[in-house]
Scaffold this motif. Sequence first.
Motif, PDB file in Angstrom:
ATOM      1  N   LEU A  14       0.835  -1.213   0.000  1.00  0.00           N
ATOM      2  CA  LEU A  14       0.000   0.000   0.000  1.00  0.00           C
ATOM      3  C   LEU A  14       0.861   1.251   0.000  1.00  0.00           C
ATOM      4  CD1 LEU A  14      -2.803  -1.077   2.492  1.00  0.00           C
ATOM      5  CD2 LEU A  14      -3.145  -0.428   0.102  1.00  0.00           C
ATOM      6  N   GLY A  15       1.899   1.262   0.840  1.00  0.00           N
ATOM      7  CA  GLY A  15       2.773   2.437   0.923  1.00  0.00           C
ATOM      8  C   GLY A  15       3.511   2.692  -0.370  1.00  0.00           C
ATOM      9  N   ALA A  16       4.029   1.625  -0.967  1.00  0.00           N
ATOM     10  CA  ALA A  16       4.747   1.773  -2.236  1.00  0.00           C
ATOM     11  C   ALA A  16       3.796   2.244  -3.335  1.00  0.00           C
ATOM     12  CB  ALA A  16       5.395   0.448  -2.633  1.00  0.00           C
ATOM     13  N   ALA A  17       2.613   1.654  -3.377  1.00  0.00           N
ATOM     14  CA  ALA A  17       1.640   2.034  -4.404  1.00  0.00           C
ATOM     15  C   ALA A  17       1.243   3.496  -4.267  1.00  0.00           C
ATOM     16  CB  ALA A  17       0.405   1.144  -4.312  1.00  0.00           C
ATOM     17  N   ARG A  18       0.973   3.911  -3.043  1.00  0.00           N
ATOM     18  CA  ARG A  18       0.587   5.319  -2.855  1.00  0.00           C
ATOM     19  C   ARG A  18       1.706   6.255  -3.284  1.00  0.00           C
ATOM     20  NH1 ARG A  18      -1.023   8.579   2.669  1.00  0.00           N
ATOM     21  NH2 ARG A  18      -0.703  10.610   1.730  1.00  0.00           N
ATOM     22  N   ILE A  26       5.442  -2.212  -8.502  1.00  0.00           N
ATOM     23  CA  ILE A  26       4.920  -1.930  -7.160  1.00  0.00           C
ATOM     24  C   ILE A  26       5.566  -2.883  -6.152  1.00  0.00           C
ATOM     25  CG2 ILE A  26       2.863  -1.982  -5.694  1.00  0.00           C
ATOM     26  CD1 ILE A  26       1.274  -1.166  -8.314  1.00  0.00           C
ATOM     27  N   CYS A  27       5.638  -4.168  -6.500  1.00  0.00           N
ATOM     28  CA  CYS A  27       6.219  -5.165  -5.584  1.00  0.00           C
ATOM     29  C   CYS A  27       7.706  -4.913  -5.375  1.00  0.00           C
ATOM     30  CB  CYS A  27       5.981  -6.573  -6.110  1.00  0.00           C
ATOM     31  SG  CYS A  27       4.234  -7.041  -6.038  1.00  0.00           S
ATOM     32  N   LYS A  28       8.401  -4.514  -6.434  1.00  0.00           N
ATOM     33  CA  LYS A  28       9.832  -4.209  -6.313  1.00  0.00           C
ATOM     34  C   LYS A  28      10.035  -3.034  -5.360  1.00  0.00           C
ATOM     35  CE  LYS A  28      13.978  -3.111  -8.954  1.00  0.00           C
ATOM     36  NZ  LYS A  28      14.557  -2.767 -10.257  1.00  0.00           N
ATOM     37  N   ALA A  29       9.233  -1.991  -5.531  1.00  0.00           N
ATOM     38  CA  ALA A  29       9.345  -0.816  -4.655  1.00  0.00           C
ATOM     39  C   ALA A  29       8.992  -1.172  -3.213  1.00  0.00           C
ATOM     40  CB  ALA A  29       8.438   0.304  -5.165  1.00  0.00           C
ATOM     41  N   ALA A  30       8.065  -2.105  -3.045  1.00  0.00           N
ATOM     42  CA  ALA A  30       7.643  -2.518  -1.702  1.00  0.00           C
ATOM     43  C   ALA A  30       8.622  -3.510  -1.076  1.00  0.00           C
ATOM     44  CB  ALA A  30       6.250  -3.139  -1.767  1.00  0.00           C
ATOM     45  N   GLY A  31       9.474  -4.135  -1.926  1.00  0.00           N
ATOM     46  CA  GLY A  31      10.411  -5.132  -1.432  1.00  0.00           C
ATOM     47  C   GLY A  31       9.730  -6.441  -1.053  1.00  0.00           C
ATOM     48  N   VAL A  32       8.684  -6.795  -1.810  1.00  0.00           N
ATOM     49  CA  VAL A  32       7.964  -8.046  -1.539  1.00  0.00           C
ATOM     50  C   VAL A  32       7.872  -8.850  -2.836  1.00  0.00           C
ATOM     51  CG1 VAL A  32       6.595  -6.992   0.319  1.00  0.00           C
ATOM     52  CG2 VAL A  32       5.658  -7.084  -2.002  1.00  0.00           C
ATOM     53  N   PRO A  33       7.756 -10.170  -2.742  1.00  0.00           N
ATOM     54  CA  PRO A  33       7.601 -10.975  -3.966  1.00  0.00           C
ATOM     55  C   PRO A  33       6.265 -10.690  -4.651  1.00  0.00           C
ATOM     56  CG  PRO A  33       7.614 -12.374  -1.982  1.00  0.00           C
ATOM     57  CD  PRO A  33       7.802 -10.971  -1.527  1.00  0.00           C
ATOM     58  N   LYS A  34       6.258 -10.866  -5.963  1.00  0.00           N
ATOM     59  CA  LYS A  34       5.052 -10.567  -6.748  1.00  0.00           C
ATOM     60  C   LYS A  34       3.853 -11.374  -6.270  1.00  0.00           C
ATOM     61  CE  LYS A  34       3.564  -9.881 -11.529  1.00  0.00           C
ATOM     62  NZ  LYS A  34       3.936 -10.013 -12.948  1.00  0.00           N
ATOM     63  N   GLY A  35       4.082 -12.600  -5.811  1.00  0.00           N
ATOM     64  CA  GLY A  35       2.986 -13.423  -5.313  1.00  0.00           C
ATOM     65  C   GLY A  35       2.268 -12.797  -4.134  1.00  0.00           C
ATOM     66  N   SER A  36       2.992 -11.983  -3.369  1.00  0.00           N
ATOM     67  CA  SER A  36       2.374 -11.309  -2.219  1.00  0.00           C
ATOM     68  C   SER A  36       1.257 -10.373  -2.658  1.00  0.00           C
ATOM     69  CB  SER A  36       3.416 -10.502  -1.440  1.00  0.00           C
ATOM     70  OG  SER A  36       4.371 -11.350  -0.870  1.00  0.00           O
TER      71      SER A  36
END
Length: 199
Positions: free
Chosen positions: A12-16, A32-42
């Motif tokens: 949410l934070g990365a997307a915003r 978005i997932c890269k910026a959030a530092g989470v795997p795409k599956g998340s």
Amino acid sequence: MGRTSDAKQKILGAARSLIEGRGYSALGVAEICKAAGVPKGSFYYFFDSKESLALAVVDEHWAAQRRNWERVLGGAGKPLERLRRLFEETEAGQRATQDGCGTVSGCLFGNLTLELSNQTEAVRLRLKEIFEAQVDMVESVIAEARRRGDVSATDTREAARAVVAQLEGQVMFAKLYNDTTRLTPLWDNCRALLGATAA
């Protein structure tokens, strides 16, 4: 539970941040997932689509903004003083963002309205609900000011719409010119719109 909640908040934070920085349409889930530092599956664990993420970002932002508007508009002081505080806090918030990243971010809701209102009906309807809620809150303050004889506006609903439109428009100009002083005329403009009789 804590870890999954953290991952959702990171998304949410990365997307915003990305939406505020460059808009919604050009963003991809992978970015978005890269910026959030989470795997795409998340992403797909929490959200069905990019649109559902946009709705979650809007809802989270509105929850925070609504609390702030309720605090300011429902606080102590005369109604017009409270309305003026809302404008001052809006200007201060835009200035703080500019100081932090070098640019005026504008209003997330206004930005998404301009970008998406003809593309995704679900987001359009949610934004419409939020702006109507803002008008409701401002109308309550204007109606109180009218009962006190502080404003001459007779149609408090239309007056509230004009005030919210003025606020959105000035924030848009601040973003366009990257200049928070574009928000300075808000109070005088709104006093004129409302036919304010009190100082």
